[in-house]
Write a protein that holds these residues in place. Sequence first.
Motif, mmCIF file in Angstrom:
data_model
loop_
_atom_site.group_PDB
_atom_site.id
_atom_site.type_symbol
_atom_site.label_atom_id
_atom_site.label_comp_id
_atom_site.label_asym_id
_atom_site.label_seq_id
_atom_site.Cartn_x
_atom_site.Cartn_y
_atom_site.Cartn_z
ATOM 1 N N GLY A 37 0.807 -1.210 0.000
ATOM 2 C CA GLY A 37 0.000 0.000 0.000
ATOM 3 C C GLY A 37 0.839 1.259 0.000
ATOM 4 N N TYR A 38 1.978 1.230 0.692
ATOM 5 C CA TYR A 38 2.850 2.404 0.749
ATOM 6 C C TYR A 38 3.434 2.716 -0.624
ATOM 7 N N VAL A 39 3.889 1.688 -1.320
ATOM 8 C CA VAL A 39 4.431 1.882 -2.670
ATOM 9 C C VAL A 39 3.315 2.322 -3.632
ATOM 10 N N SER A 40 2.136 1.752 -3.463
ATOM 11 C CA SER A 40 1.014 2.131 -4.327
ATOM 12 C C SER A 40 0.642 3.589 -4.129
ATOM 13 N N LEU A 41 0.717 4.063 -2.888
ATOM 14 C CA LEU A 41 0.418 5.470 -2.628
ATOM 15 C C LEU A 41 1.390 6.380 -3.363
ATOM 16 N N TRP A 42 2.663 6.046 -3.343
ATOM 17 C CA TRP A 42 3.659 6.863 -4.039
ATOM 18 C C TRP A 42 3.440 6.817 -5.554
ATOM 19 N N ILE A 43 3.165 5.639 -6.082
ATOM 20 C CA ILE A 43 2.955 5.522 -7.530
ATOM 21 C C ILE A 43 1.724 6.322 -7.949
ATOM 22 N N PHE A 44 0.631 6.177 -7.200
ATOM 23 C CA PHE A 44 -0.588 6.905 -7.538
ATOM 24 C C PHE A 44 -0.371 8.410 -7.414
ATOM 25 N N ALA A 45 0.344 8.838 -6.381
ATOM 26 C CA ALA A 45 0.590 10.278 -6.205
ATOM 27 C C ALA A 45 1.430 10.833 -7.348
ATOM 28 N N VAL A 46 2.451 10.105 -7.776
ATOM 29 C CA VAL A 46 3.291 10.571 -8.877
ATOM 30 C C VAL A 46 2.486 10.649 -10.178
ATOM 31 N N LEU A 47 1.684 9.626 -10.441
ATOM 32 C CA LEU A 47 0.872 9.639 -11.663
ATOM 33 C C LEU A 47 -0.138 10.780 -11.645
ATOM 34 N N PHE A 48 -0.730 11.037 -10.488
ATOM 35 C CA PHE A 48 -1.718 12.107 -10.405
ATOM 36 C C PHE A 48 -1.064 13.477 -10.586
ATOM 37 N N VAL A 49 0.099 13.679 -9.975
ATOM 38 C CA VAL A 49 0.799 14.962 -10.124
ATOM 39 C C VAL A 49 1.209 15.165 -11.585
ATOM 40 N N LEU A 50 1.677 14.114 -12.233
ATOM 41 C CA LEU A 50 2.038 14.234 -13.648
ATOM 42 C C LEU A 50 0.820 14.554 -14.510
ATOM 43 N N SER A 51 -0.319 13.964 -14.171
ATOM 44 C CA SER A 51 -1.524 14.244 -14.958
ATOM 45 C C SER A 51 -2.001 15.678 -14.769
ATOM 46 N N LEU A 52 -1.706 16.279 -13.606
ATOM 47 C CA LEU A 52 -2.075 17.678 -13.411
ATOM 48 C C LEU A 52 -1.324 18.588 -14.380
ATOM 49 N N GLY A 53 -0.146 18.175 -14.780
ATOM 50 C CA GLY A 53 0.618 18.920 -15.784
ATOM 51 C C GLY A 53 0.516 18.283 -17.152
ATOM 52 N N ALA A 54 -0.680 17.790 -17.494
ATOM 53 C CA ALA A 54 -0.854 17.097 -18.774
ATOM 54 C C ALA A 54 -0.556 18.002 -19.955
ATOM 55 N N GLU A 55 -0.813 19.303 -19.809
ATOM 56 C CA GLU A 55 -0.528 20.227 -20.915
ATOM 57 C C GLU A 55 0.956 20.300 -21.241
ATOM 58 N N LEU A 56 1.800 19.980 -20.280
ATOM 59 C CA LEU A 56 3.248 19.971 -20.526
ATOM 60 C C LEU A 56 3.735 18.649 -21.084
ATOM 61 N N ILE A 57 2.897 17.619 -21.019
ATOM 62 C CA ILE A 57 3.280 16.292 -21.493
ATOM 63 C C ILE A 57 2.687 16.000 -22.859
ATOM 64 N N MET A 338 -6.341 -1.014 -8.974
ATOM 65 C CA MET A 338 -5.480 -1.846 -8.133
ATOM 66 C C MET A 338 -4.679 -0.996 -7.159
ATOM 67 N N LEU A 339 -4.143 0.116 -7.620
ATOM 68 C CA LEU A 339 -3.395 0.996 -6.719
ATOM 69 C C LEU A 339 -4.289 1.491 -5.585
ATOM 70 N N LEU A 340 -5.515 1.892 -5.903
ATOM 71 C CA LEU A 340 -6.420 2.392 -4.868
ATOM 72 C C LEU A 340 -6.832 1.284 -3.909
ATOM 73 N N ILE A 341 -7.024 0.078 -4.403
ATOM 74 C CA ILE A 341 -7.376 -1.039 -3.518
ATOM 75 C C ILE A 341 -6.228 -1.358 -2.572
ATOM 76 N N PHE A 342 -4.999 -1.361 -3.078
ATOM 77 C CA PHE A 342 -3.846 -1.612 -2.212
ATOM 78 C C PHE A 342 -3.705 -0.515 -1.158
ATOM 79 N N ILE A 343 -3.947 0.739 -1.559
ATOM 80 C CA ILE A 343 -3.892 1.841 -0.596
ATOM 81 C C ILE A 343 -4.982 1.663 0.457
#
Length: 356
Positions: A37-57, A338-343
């Motif tokens: 769950g701890y690793v899933s939280l970090w992965i989900f947080a990184v993906l969400f932060v990257l998606s907030l800057g979708a215009e840059l990607i 899956m990430l949210l379920i593990f969290i």
Amino acid sequence: MIVAEPTEAILADPIPARSVQTPGRRAWARFKGHWRGYVSLWIFAVLFVLSLGAELIANNRPLLIEYQGQFYFPLWRAYPETTFGGDFKTNADYTDPYVIGKIREHGWLWRAPIPFSYDTIDYYNPAPNPAPPNARHWLGTDDRGRDVAARLIYGFRISVLFAFALTAIGMVVGMLAGAVQGYLGGKVDLAMQRFIEVWGSLPELYLLIIFSSIFAPSIGLLLILLSLFGWIGLSDYVRAEFLKGRNLEYVRAARSLGVSGPRIMFRHLMPNALTPVITFLPFRVSGAILALTSLDFLGLGVPPSTPSLGELLSQGKNNVDAWWLSLTTFGVLVGTLMLLIFIGEAVRAAFDTRQK
């Protein structure tokens, strides 16, 4: 002979602050001990932060242009084609090889890793649509020639933000309703329970179909309709905690001291009722994402032009040969859930006081 140490010596050597763990620190330590769950939280947080800057990607407009010694920022401002030596005064089309060639004759441009936005139709792609993955489109295109990778990034952001908003509204309304029921009890609790039973028995899907036929589909309308029913399940847990705590000694003592009812509810009883609320939050977020995806798949969700995971799944159903549409969208959806379920499992273990 045993000699007792002086009291002053005991007081002079207090327990170090680091050895004293608050309930919050103990819960965080148990959460970190649940490594999945701890690793899933970090992965989900990184993906969400990257998606907030979708215009840059993923964006069809360059991030920066240097032309004849001057810098331009198309991401924040529209420029006519004549600015870069073109023939027309309309906004420059940065997917047009002619415009790109004009810019590179007298300068350079810095483009996003995916040079297409979620609504960019690639008219210059040599392959017919839907096109399979290639060097131009990493995950291929949909049936209209739009980049699948860009739509997945923007669709993931919309799904998560929608889930957060729906969960927050349901949490606030559910906690208020459950608090009022559990603390007041009696006829108020009985009347609200009958109302919740009647309200929860309404056919939610039919109401969505009716309102979708009357009003133009939008995220706001969908959020309002789902919020009308999303608080019911949570209110039951809060009500149970308040019914259990309303007759405890410290609540009776607060009443005898003249403390007001709202202060007792939100200052003393509500913190003890937050455990089931926090425990179910990740599962409620995953349920909201799945609900939005399902409604979009049925055509009852967001407008057609809005990037959505459900809309991509619907395209995959209609274009069976275009395997990349269903496979990539299914992978993003399943990975997110899956990430949210593990969290959620880690959060539930963190608040389990039986865990050491």
